[in-house]
Design a protein around this motif. Structure first.
Motif, mmCIF file in Angstrom:
data_model
loop_
_atom_site.group_PDB
_atom_site.id
_atom_site.type_symbol
_atom_site.label_atom_id
_atom_site.label_comp_id
_atom_site.label_asym_id
_atom_site.label_seq_id
_atom_site.Cartn_x
_atom_site.Cartn_y
_atom_site.Cartn_z
ATOM 1 N N VAL A 208 0.866 -1.178 0.000
ATOM 2 C CA VAL A 208 0.000 0.000 0.000
ATOM 3 C C VAL A 208 0.899 1.223 0.000
ATOM 4 O O VAL A 208 1.725 1.398 0.902
ATOM 5 C CB VAL A 208 -0.931 0.019 1.231
ATOM 6 C CG1 VAL A 208 -1.784 1.279 1.216
ATOM 7 C CG2 VAL A 208 -1.808 -1.214 1.239
ATOM 8 N N SER A 214 -7.576 5.194 4.147
ATOM 9 C CA SER A 214 -7.619 3.751 4.325
ATOM 10 C C SER A 214 -8.041 3.428 5.745
ATOM 11 O O SER A 214 -7.894 4.241 6.650
ATOM 12 C CB SER A 214 -6.250 3.126 4.035
ATOM 13 O OG SER A 214 -5.835 3.414 2.722
ATOM 14 N N TYR A 252 -9.513 -4.668 5.407
ATOM 15 C CA TYR A 252 -8.834 -3.434 5.004
ATOM 16 C C TYR A 252 -9.612 -2.833 3.839
ATOM 17 O O TYR A 252 -9.972 -3.530 2.882
ATOM 18 C CB TYR A 252 -7.393 -3.712 4.573
ATOM 19 C CG TYR A 252 -6.768 -2.550 3.837
ATOM 20 C CD1 TYR A 252 -6.281 -1.446 4.529
ATOM 21 C CD2 TYR A 252 -6.703 -2.544 2.441
ATOM 22 C CE1 TYR A 252 -5.729 -0.368 3.850
ATOM 23 C CE2 TYR A 252 -6.149 -1.468 1.761
ATOM 24 C CZ TYR A 252 -5.664 -0.391 2.466
ATOM 25 O OH TYR A 252 -5.133 0.676 1.798
ATOM 26 N N SER A 254 -9.858 0.740 1.208
ATOM 27 C CA SER A 254 -9.372 2.032 0.715
ATOM 28 C C SER A 254 -10.227 2.410 -0.483
ATOM 29 O O SER A 254 -11.161 1.688 -0.852
ATOM 30 C CB SER A 254 -7.895 1.962 0.327
ATOM 31 O OG SER A 254 -7.733 1.172 -0.840
ATOM 32 N N ASN A 258 -9.201 -3.469 -1.528
ATOM 33 C CA ASN A 258 -9.710 -4.066 -0.301
ATOM 34 C C ASN A 258 -8.986 -5.379 -0.039
ATOM 35 O O ASN A 258 -8.474 -6.022 -0.956
ATOM 36 C CB ASN A 258 -11.212 -4.329 -0.401
ATOM 37 C CG ASN A 258 -12.022 -3.064 -0.599
ATOM 38 O OD1 ASN A 258 -11.654 -2.009 -0.092
ATOM 39 N ND2 ASN A 258 -13.110 -3.168 -1.346
#
Length: 381
Positions: A208, A214, A252, A254, A258
């Motif tokens: 990332v 995020s 997670y 963003s 994901n």
């Protein structure tokens, strides 16, 4: 300046959370001796609340401890910790007066990190997370990627993308591109079974480029719990377990990518009759959970265990959770649940109420400026 006037001022300060109870006790003792000479201050005049608080706290010192981590749980070797706004060098447990301190941490292989912390009676231990330094390998990969995007920089002798020969470490440019773009959610090892009712779940989001916008969220047996994501993609947070099998989903998210994983942990902790779990959505924020039960029991951060209640988790930084459990035995009675905004940023709080491992209520509120919210009343027959 009479003792009665002084006691009135002190009582007012305690009720408004300006003065910690332990300091208040000492102030009251000294007040009985001489209403104008206590907390090490002579000829004190009650010119106003801020001046009185400063005088009372001026002689108090607290042990400062800085814990340096990377990836949430691993402490880098030999970090150099400095206090930038005062002269004394840092050492673990150094006693300092309450106030704000500028901390800098340097460590080989990691990016230098600076943070401001606020030291007081309740906040003496702080965690600073380090991000790994940019490596030459990463620079090489960025250069390769840049060349593929700029036709003018590619030599006529360079083969097409899919014909690119393997790199020195055995990965083709195609593989490097795929691995760079694919988000990986990696967890540190967790036990399959534990006797504890609280464990720490930690890990790292890899590949990332930025954590802006995020987020990482835990969902523990249906309870959604926000988690702080460090600049290097690492995260670490406590979760509260039921007796039996516990499902923990880690997600997670963003704007573009994901990632998701699920783990199951069995806990053999003794079952409880009821549970009150608090989470909130703000950082640099301390929300406190209080439960008043039968026989004037009051379970909170200063009295973590009563005859039939226990504060399992006390979070003073961000997001929570805080959790108070009611023992299975001797539990009948009425339990009033309060949430207090103790310090720091305002935020939205969520209270989850469980009875016999079953969610019976979810309550939400926005708290700021020392709000004290009566969130719920639970009656156990």
């Amino acid at each position: 300046g009479s003792p009665n006037w002084g006691e009135f001022i002190l009582g007012d300060l305690i009720n408004e959370n300006f003065l910690p109870p332990d300091e208040a006790k000492e102030a009251f003792k000294a007040l009985k001796k001489d209403s104008f000479a206590f907390a090490g201050v002579k000829n004190l005049t009650f010119a106003g609340v801020p001046g009185l608080v400063a005088a009372l706290q001026s002689e108090s010192t607290y042990p400062l401890t800085i814990q340096v981590t990377s990836n949430g749980t691993i402490q880098p070797s030999s970090p150099q910790i400095r206090l930038l706004n005062i002269q004394p060098p840092y050492r673990a447990g150094i006693k300092l007066r309450a106030g704000r301190y500028h901390i800098r941490v340097d460590c080989d292989g990691f990016q230098p990190t600076e943070e401001w912390i606020t030291l007081d009676a309740r906040h003496t231990a702080f965690e600073i997370s380090l991000a790994k330094a940019h490596t030459a390998e990463a620079d090489d990969l960025e250069t390769m990627l840049a060349k593929t995007e700029d036709p003018d920089s590619v030599s006529s002798k360079t083969p097409a993308l899919f014909d690119t020969p393997s790199s020195q470490n055995g990965d083709s440019l195609e593989d490097l591109l795929e691995n760079t773009e694919k988000v990986k959610l990696e967890l540190d090892p967790l036990p399959q079974s534990t006797r504890e009712n609280v464990i720490t779940v930690s890990g790292k989001v890899k590949n990332v480029s930025s954590i802006d916008s995020s987020s990482v969220t835990f969902n523990v047996n249906g309870l959604e719990q926000p988690v702080y994501l460090n600049g290097d993609g690492s995260f670490s947070n406590k979760v509260v377990l039921f007796n039996g099998d516990n499902t923990i989903d880690i997600a997670y998210k963003s704007a573009a990518k994901n990632a998701y994983t699920r783990v199951t942990v069995k806990s053999t902790t003794p079952p409880v009759k009821a549970r009150f779990t608090l989470t909130w959505d703000s950082v640099n924020s301390d929300m406190d959970l209080h439960v008043r039960g039968p026989q004037d029991q009051h379970c909170f951060y200063e009295h973590k265990q009563t005859a039939n209640m226990m504060l399992d988790v006390d979070n003073t930084k961000r997001y929570g959770p805080e959790n108070i459990s009611v023992k299975l035995e001797q539990s009948p009675g009425t339990y009033d649940v309060y949430v207090k905004h103790y310090k720091g940023n305002a935020g939205n709080v969520t209270l989850y109420v469980y009875l016999d491992n079953r969610l019976v209520a979810t309550k939400k509120a926005y708290l700021s400026n020392n709000d004290n919210w009566h969130a719920y009343t639970l009656t156990i027959d």
